[in-house]
Design a protein around this motif. Structure first.
Motif, PDB file in Angstrom:
ATOM      1  N   SER A  36       0.852  -1.193   0.000  1.00  0.00           N
ATOM      2  CA  SER A  36       0.000   0.000   0.000  1.00  0.00           C
ATOM      3  C   SER A  36       0.881   1.232   0.000  1.00  0.00           C
TER       4      SER A  36
ATOM      5  N   SER B 108      -3.657  -2.198  -1.708  1.00  0.00           N
ATOM      6  CA  SER B 108      -4.496  -1.005  -1.819  1.00  0.00           C
ATOM      7  C   SER B 108      -3.685   0.083  -2.486  1.00  0.00           C
TER       8      SER B 108
ATOM      9  N   VAL C   9      -4.637  -2.032  -8.646  1.00  0.00           N
ATOM     10  CA  VAL C   9      -4.068  -2.841  -7.572  1.00  0.00           C
ATOM     11  C   VAL C   9      -3.715  -4.217  -8.127  1.00  0.00           C
TER      12      VAL C   9
END
Length: 251
Positions: free
Chosen positions: A169, A190, A197
């Motif tokens: 992320s 994410s 993604v």
């Protein structure tokens, strides 16, 4: 009386850096001078090593901790900082669950504490700065690659350099605030709005190889075993010669 000998040169970065075989074999005392948080799980530790002989981007060192009862723990860590004359080096460490050394750094270490280091070590993954470099990393695998990026910037090198870096992320992207136009981040869990993604794919790798310099890329891949295998397959499938792929695996 101290005998002075001329060190044997192992590598030379264009411009200055020479690395001594003799110096790399000696344990030196390093003093922690600064701690910088990079992500919730990773931090950079700046060490003063007055006798540091210099290093090449991509090299690593051996670090040794000795407990009051004499217990010794040693680990290999990639060097995050670019070569310079400051007498300092930087390491960026993930906090590994139950990790003896990383746990000490993240929970106990404070500026002023000392450890022992020996290096620099390994020339296979080093980038002298004299050839186009395509860097692929995941997680803390970005650490030795960032040494290359920093060196490229600090020296104002014009040789092409590109980096693809994978993180779960944006919050777990190490050096996020420092990454520039040379870097394309890939997020597997994410991502910011509008950013796909998923794992690194041919769609990330192929366009860079299609626009490669006349002399081709030297590819550097660093990360877990799984990432290293995946990324190297993407490179080969896109046309990168196997003999021009250098791999360093973590874990």
């Amino acid at each position: 009386m101290t005998e002075t000998t001329t060190p044997v040169t192992r590598f030379a970065v264009p411009g200055r850096i020479a690395v001594s075989e003799q110096a790399a074999a000696v344990w030196q005392t390093a003093t922690l001078t600064e701690i910088r948080r990079e992500t919730p799980r990773a931090a950079t530790f700046r060490l003063a090593v007055p006798g540091w002989a210099g290093h090449l981007p991509g090299q690593h060192l051996m670090l040794r901790l000795t407990a009051p009862d004499g217990y010794v723990a040693q680990r290999h860590y990639s060097i995050a900082s670019a070569p310079d004359d400051s007498g300092h080096i930087e390491l960026t460490l993930d906090q590994v669950p139950d990790g003896e050394v990383s746990g000490w750094f993240h929970t106990v270490a404070r500026p002023g504490d000392t450890v022992e280091v020996r290096g620099p070590l390994s020339g296979f993954f080093a980038w002298p700065g004299d050839r186009p470099a395509l860097l692929l990393g995941a997680g803390s695998g970005v650490v030795p690659l960032m040494s290359m990026v920093r060196h490229h910037r600090a020296r104002g090198l014009t040789v092409p350099l590109r980096m693809l870096v994978s993180a779960r992320s944006p919050e777990e992207l190490i050096y996020a605030a420092e990454l520039g136009a040379e870097t394309t981040p890939v997020f597997t869990r994410s991502a910011p709005p509008g950013v796909a993604v998923g794992r690194m794919t041919a769609a990330h790798v192929a366009p860079i190889l299609a626009e490669q310099p006349a002399t081709g890329w030297e590819a550097y891949v660093c990360g877990s075993n799984g990432f290293a295998e995946h990324a190297s397959r993407l490179l080969v499938a896109a046309g990168q010669p196997v003999e021009r792929i250098r791999i360093e695996r973590f874990g």
